[in-house]
Scaffold this active site. Structure first.
Site, short mmCIF file in Angstrom:
data_model
loop_
_atom_site.label_atom_id
_atom_site.label_comp_id
_atom_site.label_asym_id
_atom_site.label_seq_id
_atom_site.Cartn_x
_atom_site.Cartn_y
_atom_site.Cartn_z
N ALA A 70 -14.33 15.05 6.39
CA ALA A 70 -13.78 14.75 5.06
C ALA A 70 -14.94 13.90 4.44
O ALA A 70 -15.73 13.08 4.85
CB ALA A 70 -12.57 13.82 5.45
N GLY A 71 -14.49 13.67 3.01
CA GLY A 71 -15.48 12.93 2.11
C GLY A 71 -16.14 13.65 1.35
O GLY A 71 -16.53 13.08 0.14
N MET A 118 -17.26 4.25 -1.65
CA MET A 118 -16.53 5.08 -2.44
C MET A 118 -15.30 4.53 -2.88
O MET A 118 -14.88 4.44 -3.94
CB MET A 118 -16.63 6.41 -2.24
CG MET A 118 -17.89 7.18 -1.80
SD MET A 118 -19.11 7.15 -3.10
CE MET A 118 -18.34 8.40 -4.21
N LYS A 148 -13.65 16.00 -1.92
CA LYS A 148 -12.30 15.01 -1.87
C LYS A 148 -11.24 15.71 -2.29
O LYS A 148 -10.11 15.30 -2.11
CB LYS A 148 -12.76 13.65 -2.41
CG LYS A 148 -13.55 12.93 -1.76
CD LYS A 148 -14.01 11.64 -2.61
CE LYS A 148 -15.02 10.67 -1.97
NZ LYS A 148 -14.39 9.94 -0.68
N SER A 201 -11.36 3.73 7.22
CA SER A 201 -12.39 3.68 6.16
C SER A 201 -12.70 2.32 5.98
O SER A 201 -11.56 1.55 5.98
CB SER A 201 -11.97 4.34 4.89
OG SER A 201 -12.73 3.91 3.79
N SER A 205 -23.29 13.63 6.63
CA SER A 205 -24.67 13.53 6.21
C SER A 205 -25.66 14.32 6.72
O SER A 205 -26.75 14.43 5.89
CB SER A 205 -25.00 11.80 6.76
OG SER A 205 -23.72 11.16 6.52
N THR A 222 -17.25 5.90 9.48
CA THR A 222 -18.54 5.19 9.26
C THR A 222 -18.32 3.82 9.91
O THR A 222 -17.48 3.47 10.45
CB THR A 222 -18.84 5.00 7.81
OG1 THR A 222 -17.74 4.41 7.32
CG2 THR A 222 -19.01 6.47 7.18
N LYS A 252 -7.79 9.71 12.58
CA LYS A 252 -9.47 9.27 12.55
C LYS A 252 -9.53 7.84 12.47
O LYS A 252 -8.92 6.89 11.93
CB LYS A 252 -9.93 9.60 10.98
CG LYS A 252 -11.66 9.66 11.01
CD LYS A 252 -11.91 10.53 9.90
CE LYS A 252 -13.54 10.44 9.83
NZ LYS A 252 -14.21 11.25 8.90
#
Length: 336
Positions: free
Chosen positions: A62-63, A113, A66, A175, A319, A247, A217
Site C-alpha cells: 500500500a501507499g 505523506m 493510494k 502509519s 521502496s 515504516t 498492518k
C-alpha cells in the site's frame, strides 16, 4: 533493461513530482492496449493465504497507488496481488510538502505523506472501472481530523464501502504520519477496534454473501511486550492475517546521510533487517495460526526469501520497486 535510464531521469526530479509524473503516464495507459509497454511475463506460482489464491507470492504494498488509479497497468507488471490505499472516508490533502525524501546511498525513503487521498468513494469508482481479476487488497485508515477515540468509526465506514470490491481489507493502524494513529495498536484501544471490525465483517458477510478477509498492518517499532500483546489480540479476535511491517521511526542505520533527520517513516533497505526480525518474532508467537504478509526493505530475491524463511507466506514491495523498477518483480517471482 530500460529502467536504470528511467530512474536516472526520475531521480532528477523532486520525489513526489517524480511519483506524480510516473502515475500521469501510467494513468494514460491503464486499461488500454498501451499497457503492453509495461507488461512482463512472469511465472505463475500460486500461493494460498487467508483462504485466497494469489497468482504468485509477490504483492505491491500500500501507499504507491493510494486512489486505485493505475490498477491494470500495475497488474500488467506481474504482481501477484495489489494493495491500494491507504484510503480514508473523506478526501484529505495530507501533510504539507515537501513530505517525501530519498536516501539514495541507503536505497531508502522517508515519507510523511499523511494519508493524502481522494476519499473512499473515488477509490471505489476506480476499482469498478478496472479489469483486474487478481487479488486486490484495499488498505483503510482514519481521517486526520477524526479524533483517535472515534477512529474506529472511520474504519467501519471504509469497510462498508469497499467490502464488495476487495479481495482483502488491510487495517492501517501503524502509519507514523497521522497523529495518535499508532496508539490504536495497544491494549484496550486495539481490542475495541478489532471487536468492532470483526462484528462489521460478520455483518457485511451476511449482506454480501461472501467472506472478505481482514489483515492488520503493524509497525516495526513495537517492543517485545507490545508485539506479544498484538499477536494475542489478533488471535483472540480471529483476524485473518497480519501485514508486517509499516515504516520505522528508527534512524540508527542512516545516521549522517542526507535527509536522515527528516520527520516521517523510513522505508527501503534500512528497514530490511528490522522488519524481518519482527516477522520472525511474530511467527513464533502466532505459531502458524495466522498468516503473515512480509514487507519492509525487500529489494532482491535474497531479501524476499529471508522474509519467507522468517515466517511470511506472502511478501510485498514498495521502496525496492522505486529503486529497482519492474525488473525486480520478474526477478523475485522467477527465483523466489
Amino acid at each position: 533493461m530500460y529502467y536504470p535510464f528511467v530512474r536516472k531521469a526520475l531521480f532528477q526530479l523532486d520525489p513526489e513530482r517524480a511519483h506524480e509524473f510516473t502515475f500521469q503516464q501510467l494513468r494514460r495507459i491503464t486499461g488500454t492496449p498501451l499497457e503492453a509497454l509495461v507488461r512482463q511475463k512472469v511465472p505463475t506460482k500460486p500461493v494460498t493465504c487467508m483462504g485466497l489464491t494469489f497468482k504468485n507470492p509477490l504483492g505491491l504494498a500500500a501507499g504507491l497507488d493510494k486512489d486505485g488509479e493505475c490498477i491494470d497497468a500495475l497488474d500488467a507488471m506481474g504482481f501477484g496481488s495489489l494493495e491500494i490505499g491507504t484510503v480514508t472516508p473523506r478526501p484529505q490533502p495530507g501533510n504539507d510538502k515537501p513530505r517525501l525524501f530519498r536516501l539514495v546511498d541507503a536505497e531508502g525513503l522517508i515519507n510523511r505523506m499523511g494519508f493524502n487521498n481522494l476519499g473512499v468513494d473515488n477509490l471505489v469508482e476506480n476499482v469498478k472501472k478496472a479489469h483486474f481479476d487478481g487479488i486486490l487488497g484495499i488498505n483503510i485508515g482514519k481521517n486526520k481530523d477524526t479524533p483517535v477515540e472515534n477512529g474506529k468509526d472511520d474504519y467501519l465506514i471504509c469497510m462498508e464501502k469497499v467490502y464488495a470490491y476487495a479481495g482483502y481489507i488491510a487495517i492501517n493502524i501503524s502509519s507514523p504520519n497521522t497523529l495518535g494513529l499508532r496508539t490504536l495498536q495497544y491494549g484496550d484501544a486495539l481490542d475495541d477496534l478489532l471487536t468492532a471490525i470483526k462484528n462489521k465483517q460478520n455483518d457485511l458477510q451476511a449482506i454480501h454473501h461472501k467472506y472478505v478477509p481482514v489483515a492488520v498492518k503493524i509497525a516495526p517499532d513495537l517492543c517485545e511486550e507490545e508485539l506479544i500483546q498484538v499477536a494475542d489480540s489478533l488471535l483472540r479476535h480471529n483476524i485473518d492475517g497480519v501485514i508486517a511491517t509499516n515504516t520505522t521511526l528508527d534512524r540508527s542505520l542512516v545516521q549522517g546521510m542526507k535527509n536522515c533527520q527528516q520527520t516521517g517513516g523510513l522505508s527501503g533497505r534500512p528497514l530490511q533487517l528490522k522488519s524481518t526480525e519482527i516477522i520472525r518474532r511474530l511467527s513464533q508467537e502466532l505459531k502458524g495460526q495466522l498468516p503473515i504478509i512480509g514487507v519492509g526493505g525487500i529489494d532482491s530475491v535474497i531479501a524476499a526469501r529471508e522474509k519467507i524463511a522468517a515466517g511470511a507466506t506472502l511478501v510485498q514491495i514498495y521502496s525496492g520497486f522505486i529503486f529497482k523498477g519492474p525488473p525486480l518483480i520478474k526477478e523475485i517471482v522467477t527465483h523466489i
